[in-house]
Enzyme design. Sequence first.
Site, PDB file in Angstrom:
ATOM      1  N   SER A  12     -26.037 -19.222  12.713  1.00 56.94           N
ATOM      2  CA  SER A  12     -26.933 -18.849  13.807  1.00 56.94           C
ATOM      3  C   SER A  12     -27.566 -17.495  13.505  1.00 56.94           C
ATOM      4  CB  SER A  12     -26.162 -18.817  15.122  1.00 56.94           C
ATOM      5  OG  SER A  12     -24.995 -18.047  14.993  1.00 56.94           O
ATOM      6  N   GLU A  14     -29.500 -14.021  15.285  1.00 57.56           N
ATOM      7  CA  GLU A  14     -29.687 -13.277  16.546  1.00 57.56           C
ATOM      8  C   GLU A  14     -30.986 -12.459  16.538  1.00 57.56           C
ATOM      9  OE1 GLU A  14     -26.147 -11.422  18.256  1.00 57.56           O
ATOM     10  OE2 GLU A  14     -27.331  -9.589  18.543  1.00 57.56           O
ATOM     11  N   THR A  45     -30.548 -11.313  22.620  1.00 56.01           N
ATOM     12  CA  THR A  45     -29.727 -10.311  23.318  1.00 56.01           C
ATOM     13  C   THR A  45     -30.286  -9.981  24.704  1.00 56.01           C
ATOM     14  OG1 THR A  45     -30.905  -8.459  22.354  1.00 56.01           O
ATOM     15  CG2 THR A  45     -28.969  -9.252  21.162  1.00 56.01           C
ATOM     16  N   TYR A  46     -29.444  -9.305  25.461  1.00 51.99           N
ATOM     17  CA  TYR A  46     -29.697  -8.995  26.870  1.00 51.99           C
ATOM     18  C   TYR A  46     -29.528  -7.493  26.984  1.00 51.99           C
ATOM     19  CZ  TYR A  46     -28.608 -10.022  31.897  1.00 51.99           C
ATOM     20  OH  TYR A  46     -28.566 -10.130  33.261  1.00 51.99           O
ATOM     21  N   ALA A  48     -29.088  -3.540  27.960  1.00 54.15           N
ATOM     22  CA  ALA A  48     -28.044  -2.873  28.750  1.00 54.15           C
ATOM     23  C   ALA A  48     -28.326  -2.984  30.245  1.00 54.15           C
ATOM     24  CB  ALA A  48     -27.984  -1.404  28.342  1.00 54.15           C
ATOM     25  N   HIS A  73     -28.051 -14.224  25.712  1.00 46.86           N
ATOM     26  CA  HIS A  73     -26.850 -13.455  26.019  1.00 46.86           C
ATOM     27  C   HIS A  73     -26.942 -13.097  27.499  1.00 46.86           C
ATOM     28  CE1 HIS A  73     -26.243 -11.879  21.628  1.00 46.86           C
ATOM     29  NE2 HIS A  73     -26.763 -13.101  21.640  1.00 46.86           N
ATOM     30  N   ASP A 105     -22.782  -2.718  27.675  1.00 43.74           N
ATOM     31  CA  ASP A 105     -22.599  -1.267  27.746  1.00 43.74           C
ATOM     32  C   ASP A 105     -23.697  -0.698  28.614  1.00 43.74           C
ATOM     33  OD1 ASP A 105     -20.445  -0.892  25.924  1.00 43.74           O
ATOM     34  OD2 ASP A 105     -21.833  -1.393  24.303  1.00 43.74           O
ATOM     35  N   ALA A 119     -15.422  -8.601  30.292  1.00 43.59           N
ATOM     36  CA  ALA A 119     -16.051  -9.889  29.997  1.00 43.59           C
ATOM     37  C   ALA A 119     -15.183 -11.077  30.414  1.00 43.59           C
ATOM     38  CB  ALA A 119     -16.379  -9.964  28.507  1.00 43.59           C
ATOM     39  N   TYR A 141     -13.779  -8.512  17.877  1.00 39.45           N
ATOM     40  CA  TYR A 141     -13.888  -7.252  17.133  1.00 39.45           C
ATOM     41  C   TYR A 141     -12.804  -7.146  16.061  1.00 39.45           C
ATOM     42  CZ  TYR A 141     -16.955  -6.273  20.996  1.00 39.45           C
ATOM     43  OH  TYR A 141     -17.984  -6.360  21.908  1.00 39.45           O
ATOM     44  N   HIS A 145     -12.456  -2.949  19.226  1.00 35.78           N
ATOM     45  CA  HIS A 145     -13.522  -2.370  20.050  1.00 35.78           C
ATOM     46  C   HIS A 145     -13.281  -0.860  20.180  1.00 35.78           C
ATOM     47  CE1 HIS A 145     -15.730  -1.477  23.807  1.00 35.78           C
ATOM     48  NE2 HIS A 145     -16.573  -2.374  23.335  1.00 35.78           N
ATOM     49  N   GLN A 172     -18.271  -8.782  16.010  1.00 34.59           N
ATOM     50  CA  GLN A 172     -19.035  -7.594  15.651  1.00 34.59           C
ATOM     51  C   GLN A 172     -19.174  -7.629  14.128  1.00 34.59           C
ATOM     52  OE1 GLN A 172     -21.262  -5.500  15.964  1.00 34.59           O
ATOM     53  NE2 GLN A 172     -20.353  -4.520  17.765  1.00 34.59           N
ATOM     54  N   PHE A 212     -25.866   2.588  14.262  1.00 36.01           N
ATOM     55  CA  PHE A 212     -25.240   1.425  14.918  1.00 36.01           C
ATOM     56  C   PHE A 212     -23.725   1.483  14.737  1.00 36.01           C
ATOM     57  CE2 PHE A 212     -29.014  -1.694  14.130  1.00 36.01           C
ATOM     58  CZ  PHE A 212     -29.701  -1.140  15.189  1.00 36.01           C
ATOM     59  N   HIS A 262     -23.039 -15.661  11.615  1.00 36.95           N
ATOM     60  CA  HIS A 262     -24.045 -15.331  12.633  1.00 36.95           C
ATOM     61  C   HIS A 262     -24.752 -14.069  12.142  1.00 36.95           C
ATOM     62  CE1 HIS A 262     -25.663 -14.792  16.776  1.00 36.95           C
ATOM     63  NE2 HIS A 262     -25.414 -13.513  16.609  1.00 36.95           N
TER      64      HIS A 262
HETATM   65  P1  FAD Z   1     -14.881  -6.862  26.775  1.00 36.12           P
HETATM   66  O1  FAD Z   1     -14.347  -8.077  26.135  1.00 36.12           O
HETATM   67  O2  FAD Z   1     -14.789  -6.762  28.263  1.00 36.12           O
HETATM   68  O3  FAD Z   1     -14.129  -5.612  26.108  1.00 36.12           O
HETATM   69  C1  FAD Z   1     -14.574  -4.280  26.333  1.00 36.12           C
HETATM   70  C2  FAD Z   1     -13.411  -3.305  26.193  1.00 36.12           C
HETATM   71  O4  FAD Z   1     -12.527  -3.431  27.322  1.00 36.12           O
HETATM   72  C3  FAD Z   1     -12.517  -3.534  24.974  1.00 36.12           C
HETATM   73  O5  FAD Z   1     -12.067  -2.281  24.533  1.00 36.12           O
HETATM   74  C4  FAD Z   1     -11.345  -4.351  25.508  1.00 36.12           C
HETATM   75  O6  FAD Z   1     -10.162  -4.173  24.765  1.00 36.12           O
HETATM   76  C5  FAD Z   1     -11.212  -3.803  26.934  1.00 36.12           C
HETATM   77  N1  FAD Z   1     -10.793  -4.855  27.888  1.00 36.12           N
HETATM   78  C6  FAD Z   1     -11.284  -6.108  27.957  1.00 36.12           C
HETATM   79  N2  FAD Z   1     -10.695  -6.793  28.971  1.00 36.12           N
HETATM   80  C7  FAD Z   1      -9.827  -5.941  29.548  1.00 36.12           C
HETATM   81  C8  FAD Z   1      -8.937  -6.064  30.654  1.00 36.12           C
HETATM   82  N3  FAD Z   1      -8.867  -7.203  31.364  1.00 36.12           N
HETATM   83  N4  FAD Z   1      -8.190  -4.974  30.975  1.00 36.12           N
HETATM   84  C9  FAD Z   1      -8.281  -3.821  30.268  1.00 36.12           C
HETATM   85  N5  FAD Z   1      -9.128  -3.649  29.212  1.00 36.12           N
HETATM   86  C10 FAD Z   1      -9.886  -4.693  28.869  1.00 36.12           C
HETATM   87  N6  FAD Z   1     -24.380  -5.774  24.361  1.00 36.12           N
HETATM   88  C11 FAD Z   1     -25.427  -5.905  25.214  1.00 36.12           C
HETATM   89  O7  FAD Z   1     -25.654  -5.029  26.065  1.00 36.12           O
HETATM   90  N7  FAD Z   1     -26.276  -6.996  25.147  1.00 36.12           N
HETATM   91  C12 FAD Z   1     -26.087  -7.990  24.252  1.00 36.12           C
HETATM   92  O8  FAD Z   1     -26.854  -8.968  24.219  1.00 36.12           O
HETATM   93  C13 FAD Z   1     -24.968  -7.897  23.351  1.00 36.12           C
HETATM   94  N8  FAD Z   1     -24.699  -8.872  22.460  1.00 36.12           N
HETATM   95  C14 FAD Z   1     -23.579  -8.799  21.669  1.00 36.12           C
HETATM   96  C15 FAD Z   1     -23.268  -9.866  20.814  1.00 36.12           C
HETATM   97  C16 FAD Z   1     -22.129  -9.816  20.005  1.00 36.12           C
HETATM   98  C17 FAD Z   1     -21.798 -10.997  19.118  1.00 36.12           C
HETATM   99  C18 FAD Z   1     -21.288  -8.671  20.034  1.00 36.12           C
HETATM  100  C19 FAD Z   1     -20.076  -8.579  19.152  1.00 36.12           C
HETATM  101  C20 FAD Z   1     -21.590  -7.604  20.878  1.00 36.12           C
HETATM  102  C21 FAD Z   1     -22.724  -7.656  21.702  1.00 36.12           C
HETATM  103  N9  FAD Z   1     -23.038  -6.626  22.595  1.00 36.12           N
HETATM  104  C22 FAD Z   1     -24.130  -6.737  23.439  1.00 36.12           C
HETATM  105  C23 FAD Z   1     -22.215  -5.406  22.649  1.00 36.12           C
HETATM  106  C24 FAD Z   1     -21.126  -5.506  23.718  1.00 36.12           C
HETATM  107  O9  FAD Z   1     -21.707  -5.614  24.987  1.00 36.12           O
HETATM  108  C25 FAD Z   1     -20.283  -4.234  23.627  1.00 36.12           C
HETATM  109  O10 FAD Z   1     -19.516  -4.254  22.455  1.00 36.12           O
HETATM  110  C26 FAD Z   1     -19.422  -3.941  24.845  1.00 36.12           C
HETATM  111  O11 FAD Z   1     -18.905  -2.612  24.725  1.00 36.12           O
HETATM  112  C27 FAD Z   1     -18.216  -4.853  25.016  1.00 36.12           C
HETATM  113  O12 FAD Z   1     -18.558  -6.087  25.437  1.00 36.12           O
HETATM  114  P2  FAD Z   1     -17.450  -7.263  25.436  1.00 36.12           P
HETATM  115  O13 FAD Z   1     -18.061  -8.436  26.058  1.00 36.12           O
HETATM  116  O14 FAD Z   1     -16.853  -7.393  24.110  1.00 36.12           O
HETATM  117  O15 FAD Z   1     -16.388  -6.582  26.435  1.00 36.12           O
END
Ligand code: FAD
Length: 281
Positions: A12, A14, A45-46, A48, A73, A105, A119, A141, A145, A172, A212, A262
């Site tokens: 895929s 992006e 992507t989507y 912030a 996304h 973020d 998430a 990650y 992360h 990532q 980045f 990807h």
């Molecule tokens: P999470 O899975 O929620 O994790 C975030 C942090 O919180 C981690 O440190 C995790 O260990 C911690 N955590 C998770 N769940 C819990 C819990 N229940 N309790 C306590 N701690 C917890 N960003 C954008 O803005 N737009 C995009 O389109 C976008 N696309 C992306 C596509 C890919 C393939 C990747 C890898 C990243 C992308 N990102 C994007 C970046 C991403 O939004 C950031 O990395 C963000 O900081 C974390 O998102 P996440 O969904 O992984 O978060």
Amino acid sequence: MQSQKQFPRLFSFEFFPPNTPEGKDKLCAATEELAVLKPKFFSVTYGAGGSTRERTLDTVLDIRKMGYAAAPHISCVASTHTNIREWLQRYKDNGIKHLVALRGDLPSGLAAAGEFRYANELVEFIRREFGDTFHIEVAAYPEFHPQAKNARDDLDNFKRKVDAGAHSAITQYFYNADAYYRFVDACDKMRIAIPIVPGIMPIGRFSQLARFSDACGAEIPRWMRKKLEAYADDTESIRAFGLDVVTVLCEDLLKNGAPGLHFYTLNQAGLTKAIWQRLGL
Ligand code: FAD
């Protein structure tokens, strides 16, 4: 890596949503160029906090009009349940069945004031409200992360997303293949059984890559950083070196059973296509 070998390979590409008419034209051209490689889907992507959500959807619909599969996304940070429900409904009404679900973020300086913290809560919400409507991808990650308390917690948190109903994951980007293999082995031990597709970042400009990487915690190994720094403004050498390094990485990943790749294309077809051709895919 054992569990990953059971999944079919899936490729895929992006994109991010363009914000000018010229950017849109360029993306159309890049889509056509990359579509020849027959990816399973393009993802968009989507921005912030939902800042690009209209353009994300428009871009997905444009790609679909060109005849190709596309997945938007969606991120939940700073959003309410009502916002996210409405937006998912728009995706559904537009026939979208595949998405990448993220926390996202916030731009620095802004405090989050939403109803989702992580998430896994978004994945849970999507499954609760929309059942099986969407195939849900989540982020993984291999080098952990940057905000994770520790590696163990980050793995547990990844598992929460899978337990909440994610179907597959995209990582990532990374340049240490071992980080991916160890991550996948740890997932095997935790009985996480979904495809975990490596995210691949082609190397075009060192300053951009360094920025980045500092932000997202993807390590540029010292030997690579030193080489790239030494090339300074010599973009041709950076490109040639990057193509060699990333092609070898992709070969290694596929040889060892990664379920596809990807590519973070940054809306440019050239480097992704060159790597693809070198891989002989
Ligand atoms: P999470 O899975 O929620 O994790 C975030 C942090 O919180 C981690 O440190 C995790 O260990 C911690 N955590 C998770 N769940 C819990 C819990 N229940 N309790 C306590 N701690 C917890 N960003 C954008 O803005 N737009 C995009 O389109 C976008 N696309 C992306 C596509 C890919 C393939 C990747 C890898 C990243 C992308 N990102 C994007 C970046 C991403 O939004 C950031 O990395 C963000 O900081 C974390 O998102 P996440 O969904 O992984 O978060």
